[in-house]
Scaffold this motif. Sequence first.
Motif, PDB file in Angstrom:
ATOM      1  N   UNK A  17       0.832  -1.216   0.000  1.00  0.00           N
ATOM      2  CA  UNK A  17       0.000   0.000   0.000  1.00  0.00           C
ATOM      3  C   UNK A  17       0.855   1.250   0.000  1.00  0.00           C
ATOM      4  N   UNK A  18       1.906   1.230   0.830  1.00  0.00           N
ATOM      5  CA  UNK A  18       2.785   2.398   0.885  1.00  0.00           C
ATOM      6  C   UNK A  18       3.481   2.622  -0.445  1.00  0.00           C
ATOM      7  N   UNK A  19       4.026   1.539  -1.038  1.00  0.00           N
ATOM      8  CA  UNK A  19       4.781   1.661  -2.285  1.00  0.00           C
ATOM      9  C   UNK A  19       3.932   2.194  -3.427  1.00  0.00           C
ATOM     10  N   UNK A  20       2.631   1.925  -3.388  1.00  0.00           N
ATOM     11  CA  UNK A  20       1.737   2.384  -4.445  1.00  0.00           C
ATOM     12  C   UNK A  20       1.124   3.755  -4.150  1.00  0.00           C
ATOM     13  N   UNK A  21       1.363   4.278  -2.966  1.00  0.00           N
ATOM     14  CA  UNK A  21       0.767   5.555  -2.578  1.00  0.00           C
ATOM     15  C   UNK A  21       1.632   6.726  -3.024  1.00  0.00           C
ATOM     16  N   UNK A  22       1.009   7.890  -3.148  1.00  0.00           N
ATOM     17  CA  UNK A  22       1.761   9.090  -3.530  1.00  0.00           C
ATOM     18  C   UNK A  22       2.758   9.488  -2.445  1.00  0.00           C
TER      19      UNK A  22
END
Length: 262
Positions: A24-29
């Motif tokens: 989730x973090x890696x795909x977040x802005x």
Amino acid sequence: MIQSLYRLMIELTNRRWSSTLLKRFARSSASKWVVPSFARTYKINQEEMEKELGEYKSLHDFFIRRLKPGTRITEAASDAIVSPVDAIIEDIGPVVPELEIHVKGKVYSIAEMLGSAEAASPYREGTYMVLYLSPTHYHRIHSPVSGTILNQWSLGSRSYPVNALGLKYGKGTLSKNYRMVTEIDYGSGRLALVKVGAMFVNSIETVHEGERLKKGEEMAYFSFGSTVVLLFEKDGIELAEDIVLPAHVKVGEKLGTLTPRH
């Protein structure tokens, strides 16, 4: 400190809850701020990148980056098999009659890797090749030959590290991790390209359409760390003489010469 953190995040994380959070973090802005330090830590060659560093919207977006056209040259000879990835060739060897391969001192069943003895049977007494992609590498996968996709299927549910330590100390990583198998008929024989996930479940995304593949054409990409296993039929490949393990290769570079099926 940063290098240790990235190695922990990218190479060693495998629990479902921690993998989900990192995904989730890696795909977040919000992850965009770590892209410059990631690039520095892993010494990414920015001259090859399709976009400028600041144009990547997330760590995931950066990790699956494409390269500038012409950055990788595919060996043109029709009988040449080329590397499908930028990687380190960790091991090459025979598939023994018992449908097993020996990698880093461990025994792997290719029947388990491919899902059944029937699926593994064409590669009995053939050749295997293990190509490991570190966080430093370009993570898109290209076709090693021109041919037709015979079949494609997925297996496994969890993913463990597939780097040298993971292969040496892990438990059945190549045959138990989440993996996607693509079997290709190249006219004079067949091969299996096994894409092995290393951290996240379902971390392998296909991009090609249709059943025909052109050598060097993009097939798929890994979301995070990963490995490709190539399986050849008996006497199906004559390996390039200049391969000395561990060998660094890039997409399109010659791995060997394909030989006709008997």
